[in-house]
Design a protein around this motif. Structure first.
Motif, PDB file in Angstrom:
ATOM      1  N   TYR A   1      -0.355   3.733 -12.167  1.00  0.00           N
ATOM      2  CA  TYR A   1       0.340   2.725 -11.467  1.00  0.00           C
ATOM      3  C   TYR A   1      -0.492   1.609 -11.014  1.00  0.00           C
ATOM      4  O   TYR A   1      -1.306   2.056  -9.972  1.00  0.00           O
TER       5      TYR A   1
ATOM      6  N   MET B   1      10.822   4.559  -9.242  1.00  0.00           N
ATOM      7  CA  MET B   1      10.455   4.106  -7.837  1.00  0.00           C
ATOM      8  C   MET B   1      11.831   3.391  -7.758  1.00  0.00           C
ATOM      9  O   MET B   1      12.360   2.974  -6.728  1.00  0.00           O
TER      10      MET B   1
ATOM     11  N   VAL C   1       0.827  -1.279  -0.185  1.00  0.00           N
ATOM     12  CA  VAL C   1       0.181  -0.014  -0.085  1.00  0.00           C
ATOM     13  C   VAL C   1       0.905   1.306  -0.130  1.00  0.00           C
ATOM     14  O   VAL C   1       0.536   2.161  -0.726  1.00  0.00           O
TER      15      VAL C   1
ATOM     16  N   ARG D   1       5.349  10.865 -11.230  1.00  0.00           N
ATOM     17  CA  ARG D   1       4.592   9.540 -11.055  1.00  0.00           C
ATOM     18  C   ARG D   1       3.140  10.148 -11.044  1.00  0.00           C
ATOM     19  O   ARG D   1       2.113   9.112 -11.491  1.00  0.00           O
TER      20      ARG D   1
ATOM     21  N   ALA E   1       7.660  13.247  -7.660  1.00  0.00           N
ATOM     22  CA  ALA E   1       5.972  13.102  -7.305  1.00  0.00           C
ATOM     23  C   ALA E   1       5.179  13.576  -8.580  1.00  0.00           C
ATOM     24  O   ALA E   1       4.363  12.885  -9.120  1.00  0.00           O
TER      25      ALA E   1
ATOM     26  N   ASP F   1       3.852   1.180  -1.257  1.00  0.00           N
ATOM     27  CA  ASP F   1       4.575   1.207  -2.508  1.00  0.00           C
ATOM     28  C   ASP F   1       3.346   2.339  -3.777  1.00  0.00           C
ATOM     29  O   ASP F   1       3.849   2.890  -4.284  1.00  0.00           O
ATOM     30  N   ALA F   2       2.212   1.593  -3.385  1.00  0.00           N
ATOM     31  CA  ALA F   2       1.412   2.094  -4.287  1.00  0.00           C
ATOM     32  C   ALA F   2       1.135   3.763  -4.109  1.00  0.00           C
ATOM     33  O   ALA F   2       1.095   4.631  -5.038  1.00  0.00           O
ATOM     34  N   ALA F   3       0.885   3.977  -2.635  1.00  0.00           N
ATOM     35  CA  ALA F   3       1.024   5.626  -2.700  1.00  0.00           C
ATOM     36  C   ALA F   3       2.147   6.393  -2.961  1.00  0.00           C
ATOM     37  O   ALA F   3       2.028   7.396  -3.815  1.00  0.00           O
ATOM     38  N   ARG F   4       3.475   6.057  -3.005  1.00  0.00           N
ATOM     39  CA  ARG F   4       4.540   6.344  -3.737  1.00  0.00           C
ATOM     40  C   ARG F   4       4.399   6.474  -5.001  1.00  0.00           C
ATOM     41  O   ARG F   4       4.668   7.387  -5.856  1.00  0.00           O
ATOM     42  N   GLY F   5       3.899   5.468  -5.758  1.00  0.00           N
ATOM     43  CA  GLY F   5       4.031   5.051  -6.910  1.00  0.00           C
ATOM     44  C   GLY F   5       3.054   6.131  -7.813  1.00  0.00           C
ATOM     45  O   GLY F   5       3.004   6.449  -8.947  1.00  0.00           O
ATOM     46  N   MET F   6       2.048   6.579  -7.057  1.00  0.00           N
ATOM     47  CA  MET F   6       0.890   7.182  -7.567  1.00  0.00           C
ATOM     48  C   MET F   6       1.219   8.867  -7.460  1.00  0.00           C
ATOM     49  O   MET F   6       0.571   9.687  -7.969  1.00  0.00           O
ATOM     50  N   GLY F   7       2.503   9.076  -6.800  1.00  0.00           N
ATOM     51  CA  GLY F   7       2.715  10.630  -6.747  1.00  0.00           C
ATOM     52  C   GLY F   7       2.814  11.252  -5.606  1.00  0.00           C
ATOM     53  O   GLY F   7       2.698  12.563  -5.542  1.00  0.00           O
ATOM     54  N   MET F   8       2.627  10.655  -4.334  1.00  0.00           N
ATOM     55  CA  MET F   8       2.413  11.235  -3.223  1.00  0.00           C
ATOM     56  C   MET F   8       3.898  11.672  -2.810  1.00  0.00           C
ATOM     57  O   MET F   8       4.597  10.803  -2.896  1.00  0.00           O
ATOM     58  N   ARG F   9       4.109  12.875  -2.086  1.00  0.00           N
ATOM     59  CA  ARG F   9       5.169  13.167  -1.611  1.00  0.00           C
ATOM     60  C   ARG F   9       5.424  12.571  -0.003  1.00  0.00           C
ATOM     61  O   ARG F   9       4.469  12.185   0.414  1.00  0.00           O
TER      62      ARG F   9
END
Lengths: 215, 334
Positions: B80, B51, A115, B75, B72, A117-125
Motif C-alpha cells: 500500500y 479500506m 499516516v 492488507r 488486517a 491511513d497508511a497504518a491501517r492500509g498496511m494491516g495494523m489492527r
C-alpha cells in the motif's frame, strides 16, 4: 524577613516537621493526584480525540476545571467527607484532569490522517494503530499537558496543610499563624525550587521517551 | 488477477462514487486508474484492500472474494503506497520499512535485514536507514514508501497517487525507478493518478473513469491514444496524442540513408558533430521509438537524425522528409 529558617540545619534533619519530610509528603500528594488524574483523564481524552465524539466535553472541561477554586473545592469536600487524605486528593485530581484531558484530545486531533491511513492500509489492527502509531505521535502534546498539570499541582498541593495534612503548605500556614515570615519565605522558596526541579525531570523524561523523529 | 464484479459504491448521502464497475486487472501488470476528480478511481482502489466497503458487488483477488477475509490479514498481503508516503515520523526509515514483516511475526532482526535490502533496491544509500522521515526530501520519502510496501513481498500493490506530491524532475526519476523495479518484480499493480501522461507512461493497461464512477475506456496506452472511444477520452488524453502515440512505434523498420560526407566521426566511428561545427543533438538506435527520431530530426540544425549501432558507431541517417514519408505510410497501414 530573612532566610534564617531555610538555612537553619535544625530544619533539615529528618525529624517531624523538618523540610525534607515536608517535601516528601508534598511530593506524595502530587504523585497520587497525577496518577489518579491521568488514569481518569487520559483514556477519556484519547477516546474523544480518536473518535471526534464529545469534543465539546474535552474543550469545556479544560475551561471549567481551570476556573474551579481548589481551596473552595477542598473545603466543600472536607465538609462532605470529613478530614483526611481523600478530600485533598479529590481537590487536586480535579486540578490535574483538565490539562491532561485537553492535551490527550489535542494530541489525537493533531495526528496526520495520512499516516493513520497508511497504518491501517498496511494491516495494523485498531489496537496496533493506537499503540504503535497514534500514541507515539501524540506523545509530545500529551507530555506537555502532563507537565503543566504537574506544575499546577505542585504549587497547589500546599492547600493540604489547610486541612491539617502535611506538605510544604505547613511552612506557609504555620509561619503565618505565628508571624514567622522567615518560615513562610522558606516554604515559598522550596515550593518554587521543587516546581522547577520537577519540570526539569519531566523535560528530561520527555527527551528520553519522545522519538527524535518528532522533534 | 484482481476482478471487479459489478461493484457499486454509494456514499451515505446518496452520491454514487462507483457505478456498476466490472473490470479485470491482469496479473503481473500495472493497471492505472485515471480520470477527473470525483470519478471514483480512488474509491475503486481503496475497495480492493477493504479500506472502503462496496455497497454491492464483489472484488476478487485470484478468485478469492476479499469480503470473506480478515481485514488486517488481507492488507498485510497487499502493498500500500499513498500520496506523501505517509511514513511514520517517530520511526527510523529502516523501521518504517520493517513494519509489515514485523506485523507478520518476523523478529526485529530479520525484519530489519529485509528492510535494509529493500532500501538498497529502491536506490537509497544505507546511510538513510537510521534517519527519520522528516530528514528526507519528498522524493526520498516516496522511495521509502515504496520500499515499505514491498517489504513483505506482496503479489499485489495498490498505489494511490504515489508520485503526485513531488516536483517534475524528481517524479521523472521515480518513474524510471518504478519501471525498472516493476520489470524485475512483475507485481500486480493497481495505481491511481489524475495525470494522463503518467498513466500512459507507467500503465500496461489504462482505465479511464468519467464523472459518476463510470468506465470511459479500458485499453493499452497505445489503443487509447490511437483509438479513443469517444470525445471525452480524446479530450482527456490530450491534443498532442498523435505525437505521443509515436512512443509506441519502433524505429527498427525506419529506412536509413548512408552517412553523408558532412557528418564528422571520431576515431571509433562515433558521430562527433556536423562539419559546420554544430552538434548532432543526440542519436538513436533501432531499439528507440519513432517519437525520439522525430524529436531528433526536428531539433537537428540540419534536419537529420543520426542512428548508431550498439557500440555507438554511426550507421545511418534519417532526413526529416524521409521520416514524414514513413509516418504517412504508417498512417496508411493503420
Amino acid at each position: 524577613m530573612n532566610l534564617n529558617y531555610l538555612f537553619d540545619p535544625a530544619h533539615w534533619n529528618l525529624e517531624d516537621g523538618s523540610i525534607p519530610l515536608l517535601i516528601l509528603s508534598h511530593l506524595w500528594y502530587v504523585v497520587l493526584a497525577l496518577i489518579i488524574g491521568t488514569i481518569i483523564a487520559l483514556p477519556i481524552g484519547l477516546y474523544i480525540g480518536h473518535t471526534g465524539r464529545g469534543s465539546f466535553l474535552a474543550i469545556n472541561a479544560g475551561n471549567a476545571g481551570r476556573s474551579l477554586p481548589t481551596l473552595g473545592l477542598l473545603m466543600l469536600m472536607v465538609t462532605l467527607l470529613g478530614l483526611g487524605l481523600t478530600p485533598v486528593l479529590i481537590a487536586l485530581t480535579v486540578l490535574v484532569i483538565p490539562p491532561i484531558l485537553t492535551s490527550a484530545y489535542a494530541g489525537m486531533r493533531s495526528l496526520d490522517p495520512r499516516v493513520v491511513d497508511a497504518a491501517r492500509g498496511m494491516g495494523m489492527r485498531p489496537w496496533q494503530v493506537l499503540t504503535k502509531v497514534e500514541l507515539p505521535m501524540a506523545l509530545p502534546v500529551l507530555i506537555s499537558g502532563f507537565r503543566s498539570a504537574a506544575l499546577q499541582v505542585v504549587a497547589t498541593a500546599t492547600v493540604a496543610a489547610a486541612v491539617g495534612l502535611n506538605g510544604l503548605g505547613r511552612l506557609l500556614i504555620d509561619g503565618l499563624a505565628v508571624n514567622d515570615y522567615s518560615r513562610v519565605l522558606a516554604g515559598a522558596i522550596v515550593v518554587a525550587v521543587l516546581a522547577v526541579l520537577l519540570d526539569l525531570v519531566l523535560a528530561l523524561a520527555q527527551r528520553w521517551i519522545v522519538s527524535p523523529g518528532l522533534r | 488477477m484482481i476482478t471487479f464484479d459489478d461493484v457499486v459504491k454509494v456514499y451515505p448521502g446518496g452520491s454514487t462514487a462507483v457505478d456498476h464497475l466490472s473490470l479485470e486487472l491482469p496479473t503481473g501488470k500495472t493497471t492505472v486508474f485515471v480520470g477527473p476528480s470525483g470519478c471514483g478511481k480512488t474509491t475503486s482502489l481503496r475497495m480492493i484492500n477493504r479500506m472502503i466497503q462496496p455497497t454491492s458487488g464483489r472484488i476478487l483477488i485470484d478468485g478469492k472474494d476479499v469480503a470473506g477475509q480478515d481485514e488486517a490479514e488481507l492488507r498485510r498481503g497487499i502493498g500500500y503506497v499513498i500520496q506523501h508516503a505517509g511514513l511514520f515520523p517517530h520511526r527510523t526509515v529502516l523501521d518504517n520499512v520493517a513494519t509489515v514483516p514485523m506485523l507478520l511475526g518476523k523478529s526485529r532482526r530479520e525484519a530489519r535485514a529485509v528492510a535494509a535490502e529493500l532500501l538498497e533496491r529502491v536506490g537509497l544509500a544505507t546511510e538513510f536507514a537510521s534517519r527519520y522521515p522528516a530528514q528526507l526530501s519528498g522524493g526520498q520519502q516516496q522511495r521509502v514508501g515504496v520500499a515499505r510496501a514491498l517489504a513483505a513481498d506482496p503479489p499485489v500493490m495498490l498505489m494511490d497517487e504515489p508520485f503526485s506530491a513531488v516536483d517534475p524532475v524528481v517524479r521523472e526519476g521515480l518513474h524510471r525507478e518504478f519501471l525498472r523495479l516493476q520489470k524485475d518484480l512483475g507485481k500486480t499493480i493497481a495505481m491511481v493518478t489524475h495525470d494522463i501522461d503518467e498513466a500512459i507512461k507507467l500503465g500496461d493497461v489504462v482505465v479511464i473513469f468519467r464523472q459518476g464512477g463510470h468506465l470511459a475506456q479500458v485499453g493499452t496506452p497505445q489503443e487509447l491514444l490511437e483509438h479513443p472511444a469517444d470525445e471525452f477520452v480524446a479530450e482527456f488524453v490530450g491534443r498532442d496524442r498523435g505525437v505521443r502515440s509515436l512512443s509506441f512505434d519502433s524505429a527498427a523498420d525506419l529506412p536509413v540513408r548512408p552517412l553523408p560526407a558532412d557528418l564528422v566521426l571520431d576515431d571509433a566511428g562515433r558521430p562527433a558533430g556536423w562539419s559546420t561545427g554544430e552538434s548532432t543533438g543526440g542519436t538513436f538506435t533501432v531499439a528507440d521509438s519513432l517519437r525520439l527520431v522525430t524529436d531528433l530530426a526536428i531539433s537537428s540544425p540540419v534536419g537529420i537524425a543520426v542512428r548508431v549501432d550498439d557500440h555507438g558507431k554511426a550507421d545511418g541517417v534519417v532526413p526529416h522528409h524521409d521520416l514524414v514519408d514513413h509516418l504517412a505510410a504508417r498512417r496508411g497501414r493503420k
